[in-house]
Design an enzyme around this catalytic site. Structure first.
Site, short mmCIF file in Angstrom:
data_model
loop_
_atom_site.label_atom_id
_atom_site.label_comp_id
_atom_site.label_asym_id
_atom_site.label_seq_id
_atom_site.Cartn_x
_atom_site.Cartn_y
_atom_site.Cartn_z
N VAL A 219 0.85 -1.20 0.00
CA VAL A 219 0.00 0.00 0.00
C VAL A 219 0.88 1.24 0.00
O VAL A 219 0.45 2.32 0.41
CB VAL A 219 -0.98 0.02 1.20
CG1 VAL A 219 -2.04 -1.06 1.06
CG2 VAL A 219 -0.23 -0.13 2.54
N ALA A 220 2.12 1.09 -0.48
CA ALA A 220 3.08 2.20 -0.53
C ALA A 220 3.08 2.79 -1.93
O ALA A 220 2.17 3.52 -2.31
CB ALA A 220 4.47 1.70 -0.11
N ARG A 221 4.08 2.45 -2.73
CA ARG A 221 4.18 2.88 -4.12
C ARG A 221 4.73 1.72 -4.94
O ARG A 221 5.56 0.94 -4.47
CB ARG A 221 5.09 4.10 -4.27
CG ARG A 221 4.52 5.40 -3.70
CD ARG A 221 3.32 5.88 -4.52
NE ARG A 221 2.82 7.18 -4.08
CZ ARG A 221 1.89 7.35 -3.15
NH1 ARG A 221 1.38 6.28 -2.54
NH2 ARG A 221 1.48 8.55 -2.83
N ASP A 245 -2.26 -2.61 -3.91
CA ASP A 245 -3.07 -1.43 -4.21
C ASP A 245 -2.34 -0.52 -5.18
O ASP A 245 -2.93 0.42 -5.70
CB ASP A 245 -3.41 -0.67 -2.92
CG ASP A 245 -4.35 0.49 -3.18
OD1 ASP A 245 -5.43 0.25 -3.77
OD2 ASP A 245 -4.02 1.64 -2.81
N GLU A 250 0.58 2.93 -13.55
CA GLU A 250 -0.83 3.07 -13.23
C GLU A 250 -1.50 4.01 -14.23
O GLU A 250 -0.95 5.07 -14.52
CB GLU A 250 -1.01 3.61 -11.80
CG GLU A 250 -0.48 2.65 -10.75
CD GLU A 250 -0.59 3.20 -9.33
OE1 GLU A 250 -1.11 4.33 -9.16
OE2 GLU A 250 -0.17 2.52 -8.40
N HIS A 269 -5.26 1.51 -6.69
CA HIS A 269 -4.71 2.64 -5.91
C HIS A 269 -5.86 3.39 -5.22
O HIS A 269 -5.96 4.62 -5.27
CB HIS A 269 -3.90 3.58 -6.80
CG HIS A 269 -2.87 4.36 -6.03
ND1 HIS A 269 -1.67 4.75 -6.57
CD2 HIS A 269 -2.86 4.82 -4.75
CE1 HIS A 269 -0.96 5.41 -5.67
NE2 HIS A 269 -1.68 5.46 -4.56
#
Length: 304
Positions: A219-221, A245, A250, A269
């Site tokens: 859930v970071a990058r 996520d 993206e 995301h």
């Protein structure tokens, strides 16, 4: 966000845009900008009056901070506004994998009533006693740790400066200790910012140290992970599954193998998007506007 802000009767004239072209057209009259994804640094040329940007997002990598400082433009982040949402989402991804909820949903759509699993390893799992390694124990990571502890897990937290304390974790280590603790992990969670230090932090070497039964949650990058190495490990069964996520590109390209891997749960995301998000950002914005009008330099979440 505009209707909510306007309803509070601040007396400030506002405009809302949804395209980069409309943003460029509106910027010449703007003193304050609330923005995240639409921002590109060449827009500064269209903003002669701009004095303050409130980032909607926690991350601020997209902003040219040196140029802001040179122009006297203040910048504050949205750090903390999605702490509850993202931490809960990380736990949700973990539970989806552990309890095989995504598979159950697929079976429901296909009208498949799964028979009793005679092979214990094909069944859902339990969390008590398992070890979670959290990379990045700021506000989000610390809340993930607290929830994991409530599920009777043991938590090892990694942060850039362990001297800042362990928070809810059982143990705190440095980012440099990542490879030393990965073999202990049943669940690895990334909740760190994307920096030079964390770029590709989870690479092929790190993944090779994880247990075959380990889960990976990001859930970071996406840039914190060598995505090709992760896909290879998931395809070959060298780790059990991933809840993602975020991805390297993206929106996720249509030809990415991540779409069809059965041991992957994907969300777009969206971890930080809740019904309260705009209200949380506006809380920071209003406090910072009050401070700016008063000449106070100490903005909430000040970056520049």
């Amino acid at each position: 966000m505009k209707p909510i802000f306007d309803a509070r009767g601040s007396g400030i004239t506002t405009a809302q845009v949804s395209t980069r072209a409309d943003l460029a057209a509106a910027l010449p009259e703007a003193d304050v900008l609330v923005v995240s994804g639409l921002w590109q640094n060449d827009l500064l040329a269209h903003a002669p009056k701009l004095k303050y940007i409130q980032s909607v997002s926690s991350g601020t990598n997209q902003y040219d901070k040196a140029a802001f400082a040179a122009r006297g433009i203040r910048l504050a982040s949205g750090q903390g506004v999605n702490k509850n949402a993202v931490s809960e989402h990380a736990i949700g991804l973990m539970l989806s994998l552990t309890r095989r909820l995504a598979l159950a949903r697929d079976n429901q759509s296909a009208r498949i009533w799964r028979p009793e699993q005679t092979d214990p390893m094909a069944r859902e799992d339990e969390l008590p006693g398992k070890v979670m390694v959290i990379v990045g124990t700021g506000g989000i990571g610390d809340r993930i740790a607290r929830i994991a502890k409530a599920l009777d897990m043991r938590v090892i937290g990694l942060r850039r400066d362990p001297a800042k304390g362990k928070g809810a974790a059982d143990e705190i280590r440095s980012f440099h200790d990542l490879k030393a603790v990965l073999p202990e992990a049943d669940v690895v969670v990334l909740s760190c910012p994307l920096t030079e230090e964390t770029a590709n932090l989870i690479d092929a070497g790190a993944i090779a140290l994880m247990k075959p039964a380990a889960q990976f949650i990001n859930v970071a990058r996406g840039g914190c992970v060598d995505e090709a190495a992760l896909i290879a490990a998931l395809t070959e069964g060298r780790i059990a599954g991933a809840g993602l996520d975020v991805t390297a590109t993206e929106p996720l390209p249509a030809d990415s193998p991540l779409w069809s891997l059965p041991n992957v749960v994907l969300t777009p995301h969206a971890a930080g998007e809740t019904r309260n998000y705009e209200l949380n950002v506006l809380s920071i914005l209003e406090r910072n506007l009050d401070r700016l009008w008063a000449g106070d330099e100490a903005l909430v979440n000040r970056i520049v």
